[in-house]
Design an enzyme around this catalytic site. Structure first.
Site, mmCIF file in Angstrom:
data_model
loop_
_atom_site.group_PDB
_atom_site.id
_atom_site.type_symbol
_atom_site.label_atom_id
_atom_site.label_comp_id
_atom_site.label_asym_id
_atom_site.label_seq_id
_atom_site.Cartn_x
_atom_site.Cartn_y
_atom_site.Cartn_z
ATOM 1 C CD GLU A 120 -5.486 -8.839 7.057
ATOM 2 O OE1 GLU A 120 -4.657 -7.912 6.976
ATOM 3 O OE2 GLU A 120 -5.716 -9.469 8.087
ATOM 4 C CD GLU A 171 -0.519 -10.295 6.475
ATOM 5 O OE1 GLU A 171 -0.407 -11.374 5.834
ATOM 6 O OE2 GLU A 171 -1.456 -9.504 6.296
HETATM 7 N N1 3HC Z 1 4.799 -0.961 3.175
HETATM 8 C C1 3HC Z 1 5.660 0.039 2.936
HETATM 9 N N2 3HC Z 1 6.490 0.052 1.870
HETATM 10 C C2 3HC Z 1 6.417 -0.986 1.023
HETATM 11 C C3 3HC Z 1 5.539 -2.062 1.210
HETATM 12 C C4 3HC Z 1 4.685 -2.019 2.353
HETATM 13 N N3 3HC Z 1 3.789 -2.984 2.608
HETATM 14 N N4 3HC Z 1 5.708 -2.947 0.216
HETATM 15 C C5 3HC Z 1 6.653 -2.439 -0.579
HETATM 16 N N5 3HC Z 1 7.086 -1.255 -0.098
HETATM 17 C C6 3HC Z 1 8.087 -0.361 -0.689
HETATM 18 C C7 3HC Z 1 9.446 -1.014 -0.778
HETATM 19 O O1 3HC Z 1 10.178 -0.847 0.402
HETATM 20 C C8 3HC Z 1 10.057 -0.273 -1.955
HETATM 21 O O2 3HC Z 1 10.483 0.970 -1.476
HETATM 22 P P1 3HC Z 1 11.771 1.694 -2.114
HETATM 23 O O3 3HC Z 1 11.452 1.900 -3.561
HETATM 24 O O4 3HC Z 1 11.905 2.938 -1.308
HETATM 25 O O5 3HC Z 1 12.902 0.713 -1.907
HETATM 26 C C9 3HC Z 1 8.868 -0.010 -2.870
HETATM 27 O O6 3HC Z 1 7.701 -0.137 -2.040
HETATM 28 C C10 3HC Z 1 8.739 -0.995 -4.015
HETATM 29 O O7 3HC Z 1 8.797 -2.325 -3.478
HETATM 30 P P2 3HC Z 1 9.656 -3.461 -4.194
HETATM 31 O O8 3HC Z 1 11.000 -2.929 -4.542
HETATM 32 O O9 3HC Z 1 9.593 -4.648 -3.305
HETATM 33 O O10 3HC Z 1 8.827 -3.671 -5.529
HETATM 34 P P3 3HC Z 1 8.474 -5.007 -6.287
HETATM 35 O O11 3HC Z 1 7.658 -4.599 -7.447
HETATM 36 O O12 3HC Z 1 9.708 -5.822 -6.498
HETATM 37 O O13 3HC Z 1 7.554 -5.841 -5.277
HETATM 38 C C11 3HC Z 1 5.735 -6.244 -3.762
HETATM 39 C C12 3HC Z 1 6.289 -5.380 -4.923
HETATM 40 C C13 3HC Z 1 5.497 -7.673 -4.251
HETATM 41 C C14 3HC Z 1 4.444 -5.624 -3.335
HETATM 42 C C15 3HC Z 1 6.780 -6.268 -2.605
HETATM 43 O O14 3HC Z 1 7.145 -4.945 -2.316
HETATM 44 C C16 3HC Z 1 6.268 -6.882 -1.332
HETATM 45 O O15 3HC Z 1 6.268 -8.087 -1.211
HETATM 46 N N6 3HC Z 1 5.866 -6.026 -0.375
HETATM 47 C C17 3HC Z 1 5.481 -6.486 0.945
HETATM 48 C C18 3HC Z 1 4.117 -7.134 0.949
HETATM 49 C C19 3HC Z 1 3.743 -7.530 2.344
HETATM 50 O O16 3HC Z 1 4.492 -8.148 3.057
HETATM 51 N N7 3HC Z 1 2.509 -7.168 2.750
HETATM 52 C C20 3HC Z 1 2.048 -7.449 4.063
HETATM 53 C C21 3HC Z 1 2.359 -6.285 4.954
HETATM 54 S S1 3HC Z 1 1.974 -6.591 6.648
HETATM 55 C C22 3HC Z 1 0.287 -6.384 6.740
HETATM 56 O O17 3HC Z 1 -0.346 -6.169 5.760
HETATM 57 C C23 3HC Z 1 -0.292 -6.458 8.132
HETATM 58 C C24 3HC Z 1 -1.789 -6.550 8.098
HETATM 59 O O18 3HC Z 1 -2.210 -7.853 8.181
HETATM 60 C C25 3HC Z 1 -2.384 -5.807 9.255
#
Ligand code: 3HC
Length: 707
Positions: free
Chosen positions: A113, A133
């Site tokens: 975004e 999301e």
């Molecule tokens: N917020 C906070 N922590 C996050 C995060 C996030 N969005 N995404 C990942 N983390 C943290 C994980 O919990 C993990 O923490 P830890 O080491 O303490 O366990 C660390 O970051 C590493 O994450 P992964 O183990 O998942 O690492 P990968 O390399 O396997 O994957 C990734 C990376 C593809 C970015 C995966 O973490 C992921 O899919 N994250 C979520 C992405 C997501 O859903 N984004 C949308 C969020 S909602 C939003 O944006 C609302 C908006 O529209 C207003």
């Protein structure tokens, strides 16, 4: 850095200049999530860029392994903190100086975004872009639902937002989501190169929010079709329906009003229990990988070559898991015929994936060649890990482990896929019980994500660490558990199955029980699942137990009678349900109803009306009680381990977070009260309240306190 550049100290976001380009760098490891400090830092850095008279153009990029991967999920559920992400996006879009976003790794959710608020988007090779999301029970809440349709058209936007699936950089270029695929591997170099182009062409800021061409005259049929599709495929889910509403708003309202509508829908999702359940699942899935008490210096042993014993359904599926992760695997069985049959099934499975377009033919061929059939134990001599997957016979398993102990190299890990037998007894026949563990895969092993990693009494810490690491490498959710009959998942399942059968004995119909559980969100109920797995399996086990004089196994009932008639379930076209030719839809069958009625009569039971509420409570509370006993015994370390076992292995709806997260939402006092009532009424052992559950209620705690 240019000597005239301004370097600020507003970590985690820096502003500096190279020549005439102002560079904004977000540096918030591990994934540059957009928490409050990052949002505030972005606004500050943007203001510096605007005020910097030497900069005519701004580049926004992120340090480390990825562009911003979204809002900071840990902030959800707390009071929102200013500045909001939507303010940051609006400020970027309004910038009078062109802003270029350079994307690498993953540009997800709020990260994408932010990029949509910028005027140009450049992607490095390998970048994945998406709005996931919905997988967290949300919708994009910082303008994504309004800007993405303006950029890529409503049909593509709907697909990306409702599925939550990312697209590749190449696909993003095709649909107009990015403007340029950089060859440079470094975000800064790519940003500077694209800045030159923008200057050379004299390009001005291009505001996505101001575009209207892609959203003009969109047919309402697009949205009604999307709603029909969701009603069929995801009737339980809250967020996907709201995603459709938001994209429709983009096509029917001016930007400001569309953004307002998006905000309302976002808040409705944020306040939904499904959001809480899905975010619990997100963090729990990552937490299970960190086994409590496993020393940090328990380094995984290298696993380059694997052996699998048994080329049946389970062994073949397990061999595929390793081949899919490009790990060479010897598949061993006792006869050429069994090997041929096993390999033919594996080949068929790969071809089915090719036919569905999920796998390229060359990749399927490459994976198949990684699986080497063998009849000789000596071929396992250099394996780093051997997984035994033969049928459930302690004698046979002991023979196999004795043989493995002779042929395998010192340090090789010997694992059993048993679902019920005592891993310690198997380990005891070897001279190296410290190298023995359980790896309990779920059928079909190449599909199901759960792997119960069973830690025996003597399993060495680095063997456990290796097993957890292997689970990650083969794409499984590995959950460490201890030794007991059925481990965590099947032990709870056994309790549920017994209650489901008893409910039918008392008066419920099998399809009533199944419907209550599918309405709850399970993909299928216990009886449809029995037909899928095959009724002969449970029947043979019960027969064996009866012969052995097990007092806990009831005398033959209607389920046994069905199996005696050769009605094994889907594979024979009839089981508890009947199936029309070529269909997997379970249909209630009068033959079963008749057997049930006769069985009740023989037992002297007068059937009564059983309410749906009682079905739900008896099937699920019995599992909660059992899980509390499992936690108390230390067979599972944390409530979240139990949750992930049920979400990833047994179809517990992820949006309910797992059985123990769900139990906390219901209230442990309520659950204990009902359990106590059932215990008083039946005196049955499974309803004896768990002391841990009683203690939690007494102390006013939930299962969450055990995570
Ligand atoms: N917020 C906070 N922590 C996050 C995060 C996030 N969005 N995404 C990942 N983390 C943290 C994980 O919990 C993990 O923490 P830890 O080491 O303490 O366990 C660390 O970051 C590493 O994450 P992964 O183990 O998942 O690492 P990968 O390399 O396997 O994957 C990734 C990376 C593809 C970015 C995966 O973490 C992921 O899919 N994250 C979520 C992405 C997501 O859903 N984004 C949308 C969020 S909602 C939003 O944006 C609302 C908006 O529209 C207003």
């Amino acid at each position: 850095m240019d000597a005239s550049g301004i370097a600020t100290d507003c970590t985690p976001v820096r502003y500096e200049r190279q020549g005439r380009t102002g560079i904004i760098t977000v540096n918030q490891p591990p994934v540059n999530a957009l928490g409050q400090a990052v949002r505030a830092g972005l606004l500050r850095a943007l203001a510096l860029g605007q005020a910097d008279g030497e900069a005519d153009l701004l580049v926004l990029l992120a340090a480390g392994r990825t562009f911003m991967a979204g809002a900071d999920i840990r902030e959800f559920g707390q009071a929102p903190l200013v500045p909001f992400l939507s303010d940051v996006v609006a400020a970027l879009e309004a910038s009078p100086k062109p802003v270029i976003a350079v994307l690498h790794g993953t540009a997800l959710g709020g990260g994408l975004e932010v990029a949509l608020g910028c005027h140009f988007r450049v992607a490095l090779p390998g970048t994945r872009l998406g709005l996931p999301e919905v997988k967290l029970g949300l919708l994009p809440g910082a303008g994504g639902t309004q800007r993405l349709p303006r950029l890529v058209g409503p049909a593509k936007a709907l697909e990306m937002i409702v599925s939550g699936d990312p697209v590749t950089a190449a696909a993003a270029l095709d649909i107009g989501l990015v403007d340029w695929l950089a060859a440079e591997p470094d975000p800064l170099a790519a940003g500077l190169a694209f800045a030159k182009r923008v200057r050379a062409k004299g390009l001005m800021p291009r505001r996505t929010g101001a575009r209207g061409d892609r959203i003009a005259a969109v047919s309402p049929l697009l949205f009604s079709a999307a709603r029909d599709d969701l009603a069929r495929k995801s009737p339980h889910l809250f967020a996907p329906h709201r995603c459709v509403d938001a994209v429709e708003a983009a096509c029917t309202l001016p930007l400001a009003e569309g953004l307002k509508r998006e905000r309302e829908l976002f808040l409705a999702c944020m306040n939904s229990p499904q959001r809480a359940g899905l975010i619990h699942s997100f963090f729990a899935e990552r937490a299970v990988a960190k086994v409590p008490g496993l020393a940090a210096d328990a380094t995984p042993r290298p696993v380059h070559r694997v052996g699998v014993i048994g080329a049946g359904t389970m062994g073949g599926g397990i061999a595929m898991c390793f081949a899919n992760a490009h790990i060479p695997t010897v598949l061993l069985d006792t006869t050429q015929e069994a090997l041929d049959r096993g390999l033919a099934t594996i080949r068929r499975n790969y071809q089915a994936s090719v036919a569905k377009g999920r796998l390229r033919q060359e990749e399927a061929d490459a994976r198949l060649t990684l699986i080497r059939p063998s009849l000789a134990y000596d071929d396992l001599a250099d394996a780093d890990l051997v997984v035994e997957a033969v049928f459930e016979s302690m004698d046979l398993k002991k023979q196999i482990f004795t043989r493995l102990d002779q042929v395998c190299r010192p340090g090789a890990i010997l694992a059993t896929n048993t679902s019920t037998l005592d891993v310690d007894a198997i380990a005891a026949v070897t001279s190296r019980p410290q190298d023995v563990a359980g790896l309990h895969f779920f059928s079909p092993a190449n599909v199901m994500r759960l792997l119960e990693v069973v830690r025996g009494r003597e399993t060495a810490p680095d063997v456990l660490a290796t097993a957890m690491d292997v689970a990650r490498r083969i794409g499984k959710v590995g959950v460490a558990v201890g030794v007991c009959y059925g481990f965590v998942g099947n032990r709870m399942l056994h309790q549920r199955a017994r209650e489901a059968t008893a409910l039918v004995d008392e008066g419920a119909a099998p399809d009533q029980v199944d419907r209550v559980l599918t309405d709850f969100g399970f993909p299928m109920g216990p009886f449809a699942m029995g037909d899928l797995a095959g009724l002969d399996v449970g029947w043979r086990i019960r027969e064996e137990r009866r012969k052995a004089g097990d007092p806990d196994t009831p005398p033959p009932g209607w389920l046994d009678r069905l199996a005696e008639q050769g009605r094994y379930g889907q594979k024979t076209g009839a089981g508890i349900y009947r199936y029309e030719a070529g269909s997997r839809t379970p249909l209630p069958d009068p033959v079963t109803a008749d057997l049930i009625a006769r069985d009740r009569a023989a037992k002297g039971i007068t059937p009564r009306a059983v309410t749906n509420q009682e079905i739900l409570e008896r099937c699920l509370y019995v599992m909660v009680n059992e899980a509390a006993k499992i936690l108390e015994e230390g067979v599972a370390a944390r409530a979240l381990d139990v949750d992930m076992i049920w979400v990833h292995g047994y179809g517990f709806p992820p949006w309910r977070g797992g059985p123990l997260f769900w139990a906390d939402q219901v209230g442990l006092g309520t659950i204990l009260g009902t359990i106590t009532k059932f215990h008083q009424a039946s005196g049955a052992k499974q309803w004896q309240p768990s002391p841990l559950l009683e203690r939690l209620v007494r102390d006013g705690h939930g299962f969450a306190s055990l995570n």
